[in-house]
Design an enzyme around this catalytic site. Structure first.
Site, mmCIF file in Angstrom:
data_model
loop_
_atom_site.group_PDB
_atom_site.id
_atom_site.type_symbol
_atom_site.label_atom_id
_atom_site.label_comp_id
_atom_site.label_asym_id
_atom_site.label_seq_id
_atom_site.Cartn_x
_atom_site.Cartn_y
_atom_site.Cartn_z
ATOM 1 N N LYS A 1 57.590 53.071 32.065
ATOM 2 C CA LYS A 1 57.615 52.017 31.057
ATOM 3 C C LYS A 1 56.285 51.280 31.047
ATOM 4 O O LYS A 1 55.709 50.999 32.109
ATOM 5 C CB LYS A 1 58.773 51.051 31.350
ATOM 6 N N SER B 1 68.142 45.851 30.338
ATOM 7 C CA SER B 1 67.132 46.667 29.658
ATOM 8 C C SER B 1 66.976 48.081 30.193
ATOM 9 O O SER B 1 66.228 48.874 29.620
ATOM 10 C CB SER B 1 65.769 45.961 29.690
ATOM 11 N N SER C 1 65.239 46.805 26.540
ATOM 12 C CA SER C 1 63.885 46.999 26.071
ATOM 13 C C SER C 1 63.237 48.306 26.522
ATOM 14 O O SER C 1 62.153 48.664 26.049
ATOM 15 C CB SER C 1 63.007 45.824 26.556
#
Length: 458
Positions: free
Chosen positions: A56, A155, A131
């Site tokens: 990420k 997330s 996210s």
């Protein structure tokens, strides 16, 4: 230059070009990145030997930008690397690229990225969750078998559920946060994605452990989490909180939850209905604490020390222009909410009250576990992936996407999402929550559910 990494990157680049792109990656490893991989570890050795790994883009890497999905950090190169990335490389993982995310981790759909939304591999008209939507989509699409994400209010688990893969959020303090760009420091945790429970657990084993560079890291032994995959749930007590199946929960989603509980009973576990009375306060509590911490953490992005700078005649104007152009709408919204909650005259009314509610939520969970409940089981999300654009202009509905996941972050307990079938042809997940430091126990339960429902969606 390791050919295996080059091959993985070439395959992803080809898939991500053109009309079929998921926009799962913001950057891919180049020659410099491949040279770094070659220098860092022998890909023929280690727990993750030769396995392609996505990271990420709020985790610092040396050879690729760390943008956090924000124009404010476009092109930014970190001078150091996140502990979890270093550990993964040392175990033989091949870091193929950095994945898309809601800007600074603030969102539930990966539509808030400054570089465009990520699409759900199962239906490109729908969101992948957020996210960490880029990481979840990359695993679901078969680009990589494992990925790293971060979980502040769900997330990792929420996009794992919507993309039909496994996502684990460990106990707060289990995994180093060094090199994770802070959103809400008391809530953020690095988590793992995998196509199987065993893959996600193996990656968690590798990245766990004490790190003196992280003040929130706890020096506690790291078990072999993968050992839990083959264990029996015979005699385990599974708590089923009544607050997590409200009257307005989608009927098909309710059926999936019932089927999952039945599968656990068939495997020898017992199910006990319980109450977590403070659960209905979790969302308002979270959306005071998280924005308050974000407003403090994001104050460092002023155009002086990090990222881009917009010119102005004076320093105050430079601050204003940089933040006005660099931050997206959702980030601005949360900064303003958090600043208001921390302002003089309102601190105790909002932030102080939220911290007291947080203590109640933690006490509810502690009481349930002390009363003989071994794990909790809930839906991960209220339903399957929603259409792109449906909630962009409705922040309340967007925030409610995390209604079942924020509790674990507020309390600091470990939780994971595992696929439990489909609703309307789209994958959905079940959430297993365990006591502090008992990741192995929830992995055992998740593995039973994985066998019962067939695991990750194709």
């Amino acid at each position: 230059m390791p050919e295996t990494l080059a091959g993985h990157v070439a395959r992803i680049r080809a898939a991500e070009q053109g009309a079929g792109s998921l926009n799962a990656f913001l950057s891919l490893a180049d020659a410099e990145g491949m040279a770094t991989a070659s220098a860092e570890a022998d890909p023929s050795a280690g727990r993750l030997a030769g396995i392609p790994l996505a990271v990420k883009d709020n985790l610092a890497t040396l050879e690729m930008p760390t943008t956090c999905g924000s124009r404010l950090l476009e092109g930014y190169r970190s001078p150091f690397e996140a502990t979890v990335v270093r550990k993964a490389r040392a175990a033989g993982a091949l870091v193929v690229g950095k994945t898309n995310l809601d800007e600074f981790g603030m969102g539930s759909s990966t539509e808030n990225s400054s570089f465009g939304p990520t699409l759900n591999p199962h239906d490109r008209s729908r969101v992948p969750g957020g996210s960490s939507g880029g990481s979840a989509a990359a695993v679901a699409a078969g680009y990589v078998p494992m990925a790293l994400g971060s979980d502040t209010g769900g997330s990792v688990r929420q996009p794992a559920a919507l993309c039909g893969v496994v996502g684990i959020k460990p106990t707060y303090g289990r995994v180093s946060r060094y090199g994770l760009v802070a959103f809400a420091s008391s809530l953020d945790q690095v988590g793992t994605f995998g196509r199987t429970v065993e893959d996600a657990a193996r990656l968690l084993e590798v990245i766990s452990g004490y790190d003196p560079r992280d003040a929130t890291s706890v020096d506690t032994p790291v078990p072999q989490f993968t050992d839990g995959v083959g264990r029996s749930v015979e005699g385990l007590v599974v708590g089923f909180p009544e607050e997590y199946v409200p009257d307005d929960l989608d009927t098909s989603m309710r059926d999936r939850v019932v089927a999952a509980l039945s599968a656990l009973e068939d495997a020898g576990a017992s199910v006990r209905r319980i109450s977590l009375p403070s659960s209905d306060l979790a969302i308002p509590c979270y959306y005071v604490i998280a924005p308050a911490e974000a407003s403090s953490n994001l104050a460092r992005y002023d155009g002086v020390r990090y990222g881009v700078r917009w010119a102005s005649d004076d320093i105050e104007g430079m601050y204003q222009e940089t933040r006005a152009h660099g931050f997206g709408l959702e980030v601005k919204r949360r900064i303003m909410l958090g600043t208001y909650a921390l302002s003089a005259g309102y601190y105790d009314q909002y932030y102080g009250a939220a911290q007291r509610v947080r203590h109640r939520i933690r006490t509810d969970l502690a009481s349930a576990f002390a009363d003989g409940v071994d794990v909790l089981f809930t839906p991960t999300t209220p339903g399957p992936a929603f259409p792109l654009g449906e909630r962009v202009d409705d922040p309340m509905q967007m925030y409610l996407s995390d209604v079942f996941t924020v509790t674990a972050n507020l309390a600091g307990v470990p939780a994971l999402s595992v696929p439990i079938g489909e609703v309307d042809g789209l994958p959905v997940g079940g959430q297993v929550v365990a006591p502090w430091w008992e990741e192995g126990r929830m992995i055992t339960v998740a593995a039973v559910l994985e066998r019962a429902f067939g695991g990750a969606s194709a």
